[in-house]
Design an enzyme around this catalytic site. Structure first.
Site, PDB file in Angstrom:
ATOM      1  N   ALA A  33       0.892  -1.346   0.180  1.00 17.69           N
ATOM      2  CA  ALA A  33      -0.516  -0.369   0.311  1.00 17.69           C
ATOM      3  C   ALA A  33       0.767   0.807   0.015  1.00 17.69           C
ATOM      4  CB  ALA A  33      -1.080   0.215   0.771  1.00 17.69           C
ATOM      5  N   ASN A  34       0.478   2.210  -0.367  1.00 20.29           N
ATOM      6  CA  ASN A  34       0.841   3.354   0.073  1.00 20.29           C
ATOM      7  C   ASN A  34       0.709   4.063   1.637  1.00 20.29           C
ATOM      8  OD1 ASN A  34       2.328   3.076  -2.561  1.00 20.29           O
ATOM      9  ND2 ASN A  34       1.417   5.065  -3.521  1.00 20.29           N
ATOM     10  N   ARG A  35       0.494   5.091   1.220  1.00 16.63           N
ATOM     11  CA  ARG A  35       0.220   6.001   3.183  1.00 16.63           C
ATOM     12  C   ARG A  35      -0.292   6.741   2.776  1.00 16.63           C
ATOM     13  NH1 ARG A  35       3.711   5.184   7.279  1.00 16.63           N
ATOM     14  NH2 ARG A  35       5.428   5.121   6.711  1.00 16.63           N
ATOM     15  N   VAL A 100      -2.409   6.154  -5.180  1.00 14.51           N
ATOM     16  CA  VAL A 100      -2.556   4.533  -6.133  1.00 14.51           C
ATOM     17  C   VAL A 100      -1.711   4.279  -6.041  1.00 14.51           C
ATOM     18  CG1 VAL A 100      -2.886   3.599  -8.477  1.00 14.51           C
ATOM     19  CG2 VAL A 100      -4.317   5.711  -7.834  1.00 14.51           C
TER      20      VAL A 100
END
Ligand code: CTP
Ligand code: CA
Length: 224
Positions: A33-35, A100
């Site tokens: 995931a991204n932060r 994203v």
């Protein structure tokens, strides 16, 4: 947001917002995931709704309440987000705030990958679709396409390049080398064809309202 009931400059407009991270599943218990807290995107959806817009908010996994008057579509992966964005069209303006994930695991493993004392597995990655680029190049392109860029270095130069590369009308650039991620304040630069407008550092909800008002003014100007 408390806005005078007679002030609805986005009435009759459809504003599409993406927000939050995406999760790219590795196996049933793990993901990449991204932060991203989703706060800035949710605040923009709320502000646009307060100014009278019909708002579709395509949200990655976040723990935030749906703003009043907003239609929320929950998604997990970038591919799901891309589909939800297509389904939400047409829109007058699109504000792509989502962080994203650029890559996803090439293969999804249906069973949990076990440690079993062996070497760490090598993750093969593949690139996700660029939702903003596809939207800006697509046949249902919204009149106003706005991207966000979280940068740690060369903020304005990167933002200007991104605006061109993605064929976005504006890139809202923020410097995330400090404590912006997850925080309540933001300092943004709006990069457009006409130059750069730097807003004061302020709470994310005030940034959101400033953007919603600029969106309303721009759509109005284009319709006129
Ligand atoms: N974006 C998108 N789909 C992707 C990646 C990014 O729609 N697969 C959008 C983001 O929502 C944002 C804008 O593109 O509005 C810029 O995202 P950013 O990650 O800064 O751009 P990238 O092209 O992925 O560049 P970088 O290598 O800096 O991550
Ligand atoms: Ca990226």
């Amino acid at each position: 947001f408390e806005v005078d009931a007679s002030y609805r400059p986005l009435k009759g407009r459809h504003v599409l917002v993406t927000a939050g991270p995406t999760w790219e599943a590795i196996d049933p218990v793990r993901y990449i995931a991204n932060r991203s807290s989703g706060k800035q995107g949710f605040a923009i959806a709320a502000a646009a709704a307060a100014l009278g817009a019909k708002v579709t908010l395509v949200a990655g996994p976040v723990s935030l309440r749906t703003p009043e008057g907003v239609t929320r579509v929950d998604v997990e992966s970038a591919e799901d987000m891309a589909k939800a964005v297509k389904r939400a069209l047409p829109a007058d303006a699109a504000v792509m705030v989502a962080a994203v994930a650029d890559w996803r695991p090439k293969e999804y493993r249906g069973e949990k990958i076990k440690k079993r004392g062996s070497a760490p597995p090598a993750l093969m990655l593949t690139e996700n679709p660029d939702i903003l680029t596809n939207l800006a190049a697509g046949k249902d392109r919204p009149e106003l396409v706005i991207g966000f860029a979280a940068e740690t270095d060369d903020v304005l130069a990167n933002a200007k390049q991104k605006r061109k590369r993605k064929a976005a009308d504006w890139i809202v650039a923020n410097d995330v080398s400090g404590d912006v991620m997850g925080g309540d304040d933001n300092l943004v630069h709006i990069v457009s064809e006409s130059g750069v407008e730097t807003l004061d550092q302020m709470p994310k909800r005030d940034v959101a309202m400033a953007l919603a008002e600029r969106i309303a003014a721009t759509l109005k100007a284009e319709a006129a």
